[in-house]
Design an enzyme around this catalytic site. Sequence first.
Site, short mmCIF file in Angstrom:
data_model
loop_
_atom_site.label_atom_id
_atom_site.label_comp_id
_atom_site.label_asym_id
_atom_site.label_seq_id
_atom_site.Cartn_x
_atom_site.Cartn_y
_atom_site.Cartn_z
N HIS C 22 0.83 -1.21 0.00
CA HIS C 22 0.00 0.00 0.00
C HIS C 22 0.87 1.25 0.00
CE1 HIS C 22 -3.00 -2.69 2.35
NE2 HIS C 22 -3.47 -2.57 1.12
N LYS C 46 -16.53 -7.27 6.83
CA LYS C 46 -15.27 -8.02 6.76
C LYS C 46 -14.69 -8.35 8.13
CE LYS C 46 -13.07 -6.91 2.27
NZ LYS C 46 -11.89 -6.25 1.71
N ARG C 95 -2.66 -6.23 -8.46
CA ARG C 95 -1.55 -7.14 -8.27
C ARG C 95 -1.66 -8.37 -9.14
NH1 ARG C 95 -2.66 -8.24 -2.34
NH2 ARG C 95 -4.64 -8.31 -3.44
N SER C 133 -2.91 -7.62 3.11
CA SER C 133 -3.12 -7.49 4.55
C SER C 133 -3.47 -8.85 5.15
CB SER C 133 -4.24 -6.50 4.84
OG SER C 133 -3.88 -5.21 4.41
#
Lengths: 167, 167, 167, 167, 167, 167
Positions: C22, C46, C95, C133
Amino acid sequence: MVGTKMRTAIYPGSFDPVTNGHLDLIHRAARLFDRVIVAVACNESKEPLFSMEERQKMLKEATASLSNVETDTFTGLLVDYVDRRNGDAIIRGLRAVSDFEFEFQLALMNRKLNSRVETIFMMPKETYVFLSSKIVKEIARLGGNIECFVPANVRKELLEKFAKSSR
Amino acid sequence: MVGTKMRTAIYPGSFDPVTNGHLDLIHRAARLFDRVIVAVACNESKEPLFSMEERQKMLKEATASLSNVETDTFTGLLVDYVDRRNGDAIIRGLRAVSDFEFEFQLALMNRKLNSRVETIFMMPKETYVFLSSKIVKEIARLGGNIECFVPANVRKELLEKFAKSSR
Amino acid sequence: MVGTKMRTAIYPGSFDPVTNGHLDLIHRAARLFDRVIVAVACNESKEPLFSMEERQKMLKEATASLSNVETDTFTGLLVDYVDRRNGDAIIRGLRAVSDFEFEFQLALMNRKLNSRVETIFMMPKETYVFLSSKIVKEIARLGGNIECFVPANVRKELLEKFAKSSR
Amino acid sequence: MVGTKMRTAIYPGSFDPVTNGHLDLIHRAARLFDRVIVAVACNESKEPLFSMEERQKMLKEATASLSNVETDTFTGLLVDYVDRRNGDAIIRGLRAVSDFEFEFQLALMNRKLNSRVETIFMMPKETYVFLSSKIVKEIARLGGNIECFVPANVRKELLEKFAKSSR
Amino acid sequence: MVGTKMRTAIYPGSFDPVTNGHLDLIHRAARLFDRVIVAVACNESKEPLFSMEERQKMLKEATASLSNVETDTFTGLLVDYVDRRNGDAIIRGLRAVSDFEFEFQLALMNRKLNSRVETIFMMPKETYVFLSSKIVKEIARLGGNIECFVPANVRKELLEKFAKSSR
Amino acid sequence: MVGTKMRTAIYPGSFDPVTNGHLDLIHRAARLFDRVIVAVACNESKEPLFSMEERQKMLKEATASLSNVETDTFTGLLVDYVDRRNGDAIIRGLRAVSDFEFEFQLALMNRKLNSRVETIFMMPKETYVFLSSKIVKEIARLGGNIECFVPANVRKELLEKFAKSSR
């Protein structure tokens, strides 16, 4: 019981040459539609190994047992051909993700050119997911055994073609 | 002209709730098959927002104008349900590559469980490629405008559901 | 030379917690836009490890050296938040192919909800393509070394969090 | 002829439960490496249907005929486990593009955590590309026939498990 | 309010010829950057239909209304060209997953060759996701209607080109 | 400790020319197998820049320090070559999703042609995921710096090749 309406599906392709994967799809389509037209595309830019006539002849022989399947050839835009033949749907086989993306774009484009034309996707038997006309030609050219990949008449034509070219 | 045989397509899903993308696909399927059964799956594990009855009711209202479309609910294996309803094909929508992989595996598995059952894939209108029940619920929950994503009856139900839950 | 117009980019995310991937993207964005707002999304569904306040605090510390970067939190629809902050573009990192599909759908949906909002995609440094993460939390939980994946302040918080939870 | 060095491959997974696809891969790996350790991961977060002990027991029975295959369980980081067992390679099965992306990221991460650990990917037989523990459990739960998807001992355990849960 | 710094984006491509998809992206980029340079690449290996001069001329006409957009041509490495023109970012359009992979590799390679050069990805309008110069040329060659795919000046040039070649 | 059996891996490819990505994979394979044969394929249809002899020579020089690696060339079907050399596994590098699909199909086809031949996939170092012989040739042709992409001997050959062709 008869259906409410006669429906025709068109399965276009290069069929250079037809493989067992194509034939598997044709059998599946012949169960879902009243009439299936397998249409050999001209595709000059791809420099086919077999002429349009040879490709149609091999297809005709390989689909002789299916009473509601006919073969044809076409040039020009696919959507115009589908219109001329009163096709209700275009059938395309999906084997892999890369197929899917290309086919998706093509189908969207065809819908743009003629909103009446619908594309549906079908899956060949899992044993054929790796199969393509290109890979079959490559193996035949290198002398490999193609018995389980194409019908007998196509195998004969491929062997002749490569026998000639290597002479 | 009538077709050689009556053919039934089954379009299974959670439809929690039905979106304009689903409805677009139902209209397309209704042109290709004599009868289309839209079948709401139980899917307990997904913890649906609406009950099976609510989901079927919204679907029924939204497809009322299509004379050859009916709605239903089912539990148990999809292939068994297709058998019971004499379905000729399962219809699934494809929007993206990730859909495709999952659907491909599911279709192969279903074929393994019942070789008579064929799956065909159709594409919604391009404006709906980004649309899913999940994303519509998320937008409704956050107070966004969902007018162009779902039919009016579904919008009403969603607003009521989230009004209740935020009270 | 000054630009023709002041432009603001908004980089939304869960940042639970911020990783070096990030931060790499934030540095890149800070060179392309006059102002970059890194906005921590609520994302209750989440079940984040860190609270919104903790996530923003870690981000603030990790971006302290960048004069044109600020941090914020938001609830509700992203497009509404972008409007309130006069954002010219949403920035999202890509990504992998799976990212891409999801992000593509999200960006199309956001454009539908507010046509003024543009999404642009940027790539982190190649050494961070595997980083998320989620994977960092998993490694920290299992006692692995996360020194090269997160800044020092985040590492400290993660160690504390998992020390507490294993006590 | 003996090899220059004894080499050990580790095949980690949830194996909840082991399927014929896993077993196919284990047979292939057992031909390429001197020793193969099939290692059941703890994976609490996935809420497995079977306990680690049950999963290892089923694996042990299903691989009893392979003299250079042993089974084990592990907790903590995979790379640490591989180190403890002197593993030369981690083996992972690839069935589809979505697998590939996830596995690619995992393998890069594991290399980052321990550069000595190599990951190699193998392909199951094509008839198993659609197979996963998750889909087998779903079919078993709905009363479908799972005979061709899992070995006999696993089928028995699955039937017992679901018989109990539906009582 | 003026920006802190003047920023230039470079949008390189073959543009053989420019389509409405390219133009949509150019409009979007022109809102995000102070200056946008649309740069026609030489690309001899692709055997373009139009010369570099023709391609730039069509682009110039089609972007005449955008005051902060200019057109150019370049040979040699893209990163060197970006350096010469003081570009802050390379802009690339993403339409599909296959695009993404190729573009990702290209962008990583360009970063390797010149770490100062950043690539950002933008999405065309969803109605253009299926559109490519290649598919437009194919349709024009087969006599299809390309009105909604390219601007009027490009349509005229394509019709002339194919009229000549079929004479 | 010696292994139970001597095992040979075959790494086939065009190697036109060998890159640092290929070399990275060869080093990894040399640690996992007793013997690695790097086999240059003929591939006439691809119109290689270097002859088979030149390609093998560059490979030989670049792998001189690895005692259990040898180089070779082959024509005809890969599976026949693997048989002749008593190969236990074919090694292929995976860099991206597009690679994966193609390689997957190839591996399934090779298994069909010779069920004894196993294909395993390995990943190059992440810094090489963007690297291909094709992109290296393109950069060399345009005068870019290829120092970090190929070994010194290959760089010399590439510079000579393009110096000649531009004279």
